[in-house]
Design a protein around this motif. Structure first.
Motif, PDB file in Angstrom:
ATOM      1  N   GLN A 114       0.824  -1.234   0.214  1.00  0.00           N
ATOM      2  CA  GLN A 114       0.097   0.132  -0.076  1.00  0.00           C
ATOM      3  C   GLN A 114       0.937   1.291   0.012  1.00  0.00           C
ATOM      4  OE1 GLN A 114      -3.564   0.312   2.717  1.00  0.00           O
ATOM      5  NE2 GLN A 114      -2.292   1.903   3.621  1.00  0.00           N
ATOM      6  N   ILE A 115       0.713   2.191  -0.975  1.00  0.00           N
ATOM      7  CA  ILE A 115       1.399   3.398  -1.091  1.00  0.00           C
ATOM      8  C   ILE A 115       0.579   4.456  -1.101  1.00  0.00           C
ATOM      9  CG2 ILE A 115       3.459   2.162  -2.105  1.00  0.00           C
ATOM     10  CD1 ILE A 115       2.318   3.367  -4.834  1.00  0.00           C
ATOM     11  N   GLN A 116       1.231   5.698  -1.271  1.00  0.00           N
ATOM     12  CA  GLN A 116       0.358   6.931  -1.581  1.00  0.00           C
ATOM     13  C   GLN A 116       1.340   7.621  -2.581  1.00  0.00           C
ATOM     14  OE1 GLN A 116      -0.556   8.977   1.898  1.00  0.00           O
ATOM     15  NE2 GLN A 116       1.386   9.579   2.315  1.00  0.00           N
ATOM     16  N   ASN A 117       0.644   8.739  -3.053  1.00  0.00           N
ATOM     17  CA  ASN A 117       1.411   9.766  -4.125  1.00  0.00           C
ATOM     18  C   ASN A 117       1.314  11.209  -3.466  1.00  0.00           C
ATOM     19  OD1 ASN A 117       2.711  11.022  -6.014  1.00  0.00           O
ATOM     20  ND2 ASN A 117       1.175  10.092  -7.829  1.00  0.00           N
ATOM     21  N   PRO A 118       2.015  11.717  -3.101  1.00  0.00           N
ATOM     22  CA  PRO A 118       3.394  11.496  -3.355  1.00  0.00           C
ATOM     23  C   PRO A 118       3.899  11.001  -2.012  1.00  0.00           C
ATOM     24  CG  PRO A 118       3.052  13.810  -2.871  1.00  0.00           C
ATOM     25  CD  PRO A 118       1.901  13.430  -3.010  1.00  0.00           C
ATOM     26  N   CYS A 119       5.041  10.188  -2.012  1.00  0.00           N
ATOM     27  CA  CYS A 119       5.657   9.417  -0.744  1.00  0.00           C
ATOM     28  C   CYS A 119       7.030   9.086  -1.261  1.00  0.00           C
ATOM     29  CB  CYS A 119       4.702   8.269  -0.497  1.00  0.00           C
ATOM     30  SG  CYS A 119       5.409   7.337   0.754  1.00  0.00           S
ATOM     31  N   PRO A 120       7.965   9.887  -0.848  1.00  0.00           N
ATOM     32  CA  PRO A 120       9.364   9.440  -1.281  1.00  0.00           C
ATOM     33  C   PRO A 120       9.790   8.330  -0.568  1.00  0.00           C
ATOM     34  CG  PRO A 120       9.422  11.404   0.493  1.00  0.00           C
ATOM     35  CD  PRO A 120       7.906  11.288   0.282  1.00  0.00           C
ATOM     36  N   TYR A 121       9.351   7.782   0.614  1.00  0.00           N
ATOM     37  CA  TYR A 121       9.752   6.424   1.118  1.00  0.00           C
ATOM     38  C   TYR A 121       8.953   5.289   0.160  1.00  0.00           C
ATOM     39  CZ  TYR A 121      12.047   9.031   4.702  1.00  0.00           C
ATOM     40  OH  TYR A 121      12.497   9.945   5.498  1.00  0.00           O
ATOM     41  N   CYS A 122       7.527   5.497  -0.163  1.00  0.00           N
ATOM     42  CA  CYS A 122       7.217   4.569  -1.037  1.00  0.00           C
ATOM     43  C   CYS A 122       8.015   4.405  -2.316  1.00  0.00           C
ATOM     44  CB  CYS A 122       5.543   4.897  -1.333  1.00  0.00           C
ATOM     45  SG  CYS A 122       4.801   5.101   0.018  1.00  0.00           S
ATOM     46  N   GLU A 123       8.462   5.530  -2.987  1.00  0.00           N
ATOM     47  CA  GLU A 123       9.114   5.468  -4.154  1.00  0.00           C
ATOM     48  C   GLU A 123      10.413   4.971  -3.983  1.00  0.00           C
ATOM     49  OE1 GLU A 123       9.336   9.187  -6.566  1.00  0.00           O
ATOM     50  OE2 GLU A 123       7.587   9.868  -5.916  1.00  0.00           O
ATOM     51  N   LYS A 124      11.282   4.998  -2.863  1.00  0.00           N
ATOM     52  CA  LYS A 124      12.151   4.450  -2.615  1.00  0.00           C
ATOM     53  C   LYS A 124      12.249   2.943  -2.504  1.00  0.00           C
ATOM     54  CE  LYS A 124      16.382   5.263   0.503  1.00  0.00           C
ATOM     55  NZ  LYS A 124      16.654   6.300   1.662  1.00  0.00           N
ATOM     56  N   PHE A 125      11.110   2.467  -1.719  1.00  0.00           N
ATOM     57  CA  PHE A 125      10.726   1.107  -1.705  1.00  0.00           C
ATOM     58  C   PHE A 125      10.424   0.363  -2.926  1.00  0.00           C
ATOM     59  CE2 PHE A 125       7.657  -2.324  -0.307  1.00  0.00           C
ATOM     60  CZ  PHE A 125       8.803  -3.095   0.380  1.00  0.00           C
ATOM     61  N   MET A 126       9.737   0.945  -3.811  1.00  0.00           N
ATOM     62  CA  MET A 126       9.646   0.505  -5.095  1.00  0.00           C
ATOM     63  C   MET A 126      10.772   0.469  -6.057  1.00  0.00           C
ATOM     64  SD  MET A 126       5.694   1.899  -5.678  1.00  0.00           S
ATOM     65  CE  MET A 126       5.977   3.591  -5.485  1.00  0.00           C
ATOM     66  N   GLU A 127      11.459   1.434  -5.786  1.00  0.00           N
ATOM     67  CA  GLU A 127      12.441   1.592  -6.914  1.00  0.00           C
ATOM     68  C   GLU A 127      13.758   0.710  -6.419  1.00  0.00           C
ATOM     69  OE1 GLU A 127      13.155   5.662  -7.362  1.00  0.00           O
ATOM     70  OE2 GLU A 127      11.275   5.888  -8.482  1.00  0.00           O
ATOM     71  N   ASN A 128      14.200   0.567  -5.220  1.00  0.00           N
ATOM     72  CA  ASN A 128      15.305  -0.053  -4.478  1.00  0.00           C
ATOM     73  C   ASN A 128      15.015  -1.267  -4.145  1.00  0.00           C
ATOM     74  OD1 ASN A 128      16.595   2.375  -5.237  1.00  0.00           O
ATOM     75  ND2 ASN A 128      16.391   3.261  -3.185  1.00  0.00           N
ATOM     76  N   THR A 129      14.145  -1.456  -3.272  1.00  0.00           N
ATOM     77  CA  THR A 129      13.793  -2.847  -2.746  1.00  0.00           C
ATOM     78  C   THR A 129      13.172  -3.936  -3.551  1.00  0.00           C
ATOM     79  OG1 THR A 129      13.714  -1.682  -0.405  1.00  0.00           O
ATOM     80  CG2 THR A 129      12.887  -3.905  -0.536  1.00  0.00           C
ATOM     81  N   LEU A 130      11.956  -3.580  -3.987  1.00  0.00           N
ATOM     82  CA  LEU A 130      11.132  -4.623  -4.779  1.00  0.00           C
ATOM     83  C   LEU A 130      11.677  -5.212  -5.847  1.00  0.00           C
ATOM     84  CD1 LEU A 130       7.533  -3.084  -4.074  1.00  0.00           C
ATOM     85  CD2 LEU A 130       8.885  -5.174  -3.020  1.00  0.00           C
ATOM     86  N   PRO A 131      12.267  -4.361  -6.902  1.00  0.00           N
ATOM     87  CA  PRO A 131      12.935  -4.864  -8.166  1.00  0.00           C
ATOM     88  C   PRO A 131      14.263  -5.672  -7.968  1.00  0.00           C
ATOM     89  CG  PRO A 131      13.062  -2.398  -8.018  1.00  0.00           C
ATOM     90  CD  PRO A 131      12.460  -2.790  -7.001  1.00  0.00           C
TER      91      PRO A 131
END
Length: 139
Positions: free
Chosen positions: A51-68
């Motif tokens: 679950q994320i929200q926009n904008p959310c820098p920590y969400c983006e970081k999780f999606m860009e760095n951790t999940l892939p």
């Protein structure tokens, strides 16, 4: 002048923030809870809800760095994934105001077996995945 530049930077950051739909497409995750839940239940797999929200820098970081990350992708094998905006359609029991939130759901019981809150680095998330799998294996 500094205020104008700061405002323009802030507005450009918001306009380029990643949405749940974009993240789902990029990561090849579901973007509808019901479809993901149905697939997980039919295939007897663990469901991972992000679950994320926009904008959310920590969400983006999780999606860009951790999940892939390749190690994370390998650890998540044999699971079904869904990523949703916190205002998206999902059962209330899995909704929270905190983002990012990752919930591992056992679809056979329709209950959470493990949750993580906030941005999580790869190594810590790998431990969370192990804990979620172990929680299901205990049953």
């Amino acid at each position: 002048m500094k205020r104008i530049i700061a405002l323009l930077f802030f507005l450009s950051t918001i306009s380029f923030a990643i949405t749940a739909e974009d993240a789902a497409f990029t990561l090849d995750y579901h973007d509808q809870f019901d479809a993901a839940f149905k697939q997980a239940k039919e295939e007897k797999k663990l469901l991972m809800l992000v679950q994320i929200q926009n904008p959310c820098p920590y969400c983006e970081k999780f999606m860009e760095n951790t999940l892939p990350d390749p190690k994370v992708k390998a650890a998540l094998n044999n699971m079904v994934f869904v990523i949703l905006d916190k205002s998206g359609k999902m059962p209330e029991k899995y909704r929270t105001g905190v983002t990012p939130l990752t919930v591992f759901i056992d679809p056979s019981k329709d209950e959470s077996v493990w949750e993580t809150i906030g941005y999580i680095k790869v190594d810590a998330f790998l431990e969370d995945i192990k804990e979620a799998k172990a929680a299901v294996a205990k049953d």
